[in-house]
Design a protein around this motif. Structure first.
Motif, mmCIF file in Angstrom:
data_model
loop_
_atom_site.group_PDB
_atom_site.id
_atom_site.type_symbol
_atom_site.label_atom_id
_atom_site.label_comp_id
_atom_site.label_asym_id
_atom_site.label_seq_id
_atom_site.Cartn_x
_atom_site.Cartn_y
_atom_site.Cartn_z
ATOM 1 N N HIS A 22 39.878 46.581 45.649
ATOM 2 C CA HIS A 22 40.181 46.778 44.221
ATOM 3 C C HIS A 22 40.559 45.437 43.567
ATOM 4 O O HIS A 22 40.059 45.097 42.494
ATOM 5 C CB HIS A 22 41.338 47.776 44.088
ATOM 6 C CG HIS A 22 41.874 47.895 42.690
ATOM 7 N ND1 HIS A 22 41.207 48.560 41.689
ATOM 8 C CD2 HIS A 22 43.021 47.425 42.127
ATOM 9 C CE1 HIS A 22 41.914 48.496 40.566
ATOM 10 N NE2 HIS A 22 43.018 47.812 40.807
ATOM 11 N N HIS A 40 39.925 42.863 39.918
ATOM 12 C CA HIS A 40 40.799 42.054 39.064
ATOM 13 C C HIS A 40 40.508 40.562 39.064
ATOM 14 O O HIS A 40 40.720 39.893 38.050
ATOM 15 C CB HIS A 40 42.256 42.263 39.493
ATOM 16 C CG HIS A 40 42.832 43.558 39.015
ATOM 17 N ND1 HIS A 40 42.962 43.866 37.687
ATOM 18 C CD2 HIS A 40 43.295 44.638 39.697
ATOM 19 C CE1 HIS A 40 43.495 45.078 37.556
ATOM 20 N NE2 HIS A 40 43.693 45.572 38.763
ATOM 21 N N GLU A 93 42.215 47.818 33.333
ATOM 22 C CA GLU A 93 41.806 48.740 34.410
ATOM 23 C C GLU A 93 40.519 49.500 34.096
ATOM 24 O O GLU A 93 39.675 49.671 34.975
ATOM 25 C CB GLU A 93 42.923 49.748 34.704
ATOM 26 C CG GLU A 93 44.162 49.163 35.369
ATOM 27 C CD GLU A 93 43.923 48.669 36.794
ATOM 28 O OE1 GLU A 93 42.882 48.979 37.402
ATOM 29 O OE2 GLU A 93 44.799 47.935 37.290
HETATM 30 FE FE LIG Z 1 44.461 47.542 39.212
#
Ligand SMILES: [Fe+2]
Length: 300
Positions: free
Chosen positions: A172, A177, A218
């Motif tokens: 993730h 990110h 997000e």
């Molecule tokens: Fe996140």
């Protein structure tokens, strides 16, 4: 090149009972939540505890992400998940994201070392990565962001369900990110959200910033050359959410900040409402206007 330590001292404690600085947990306190695929796998739990301890210590010492010697099983999970995500990224992700992933040379073959990624980011946009043992308290997290540091995990999900993780892991973080952090407008707006999150009192303003982050950092979508593309980390790290986000299952609206900060979200299910920005420069402007309204000065 060694990563420079953050210039702002991280507060030793905020009075929040969940604050790791006020109540630092022992590494053996790591608990996987109910339903976690790794529960009952002692080898996995031990590995998670070891990484928890290494990363937590590095974070509290303001050190760069430690070099991790990933084992064969961890490399296997990375090699299983990342080509599937990469194929989806080429179809659905923002061109800014795709270029950033290429520039950072994030490979499908080997798990990247976050220390190397951090050094690359620092040279490009002045952002750096902070080693995180797992989720950290809200204000502590945003104190790092305000200082141009992004907290990142260094553990990987359990191999029995490689397409799923109940918690943010390094797939993730690395694939969601990290790449957008090379963009100067993105880095600036993120830092500004961090400064505001640290400055405003708990309550409506914090909730507004959480919703703003959710629907951009997000789960954000961006308009590019007449097409809607993905840039949010929660979408880009999920094999299910990428096609879902651009399907007829989802209502997509133009990103209007006053509407976004009044809109609730549910992290426990597939998303059915998302917002589309025209550019990172637009989002940066929106964030700065909101932060000013909250009485927090803009710093460049
Ligand atoms: Fe996140």
């Amino acid at each position: 090149m060694e990563q420079q330590a953050p210039t702002t001292a991280i507060p030793p404690g905020t009075g929040d009972p969940n604050d790791i600085y006020a109540n630092p947990p022992d590494a053996t306190e790591l608990e996987l939540e109910a339903g976690h695929p790794g529960l009952g796998d002692e080898v996995y739990v031990e590995r998670r505890r070891a990484l928890f301890a290494i990363c937590r210590e590095a974070r509290l010492r303001n050190e760069p992400p430690p070099i991790i010697d990933y084992n064969d099983e961890e490399q296997r999970i990375w090699r299983e998940v990342t080509p599937r995500l990469d194929e989806l990224h080429h179809r659905y992700a923002s061109s800014i994201y795709l270029k950033a992933k290429r520039d950072l040379r994030i490979s499908e073959d080997r798990i990247p070392q976050l220390r190397t990624l951090s050094q690359q980011l620092q040279g490009i946009s002045g952002m750096h990565l902070v080693p995180a043992e797992g989720p950290i308290p809200y204000r502590t997290f945003y104190t790092y962001i305000a200082d141009r540091g992004f907290p990142v995990t260094q553990f990987i999900r359990h191999g029995s369900k490689p397409e799923f993780t109940p918690e943010p892991d390094m797939i993730h973080d690395c694939l969601g990110h990290v790449p957008p952090l090379v963009n100067h407008d993105y880095a600036a707006l993120l830092t500004q959200i961090g400064r505001a999150a640290v400055a405003v009192p708990t309550g409506d303003k914090v909730l507004a910033l959480k919703r703003l982050s959710w629907f951009s950092i997000e789960f954000g979508l961006i308009e590019e050359a007449g097409e809607t593309k993905v840039f949010g980390a929660g979408i880009l790290s999920s094999i299910g959410e990428i096609p879902n986000s651009l399907s007829s299952n989802v209502e997509r609206r133009p990103f209007v900040t006053d509407e976004v900060i009044e809109t609730d979200y549910d992290p426990s299910r597939m998303q059915d409402l998302l917002f589309v920005i025209p550019s990172f420069a637009f989002l940066r402007n929106e964030v700065e206007n909101l932060v000013r309204r909250f009485g927090v000065p803009i710093t460049t």
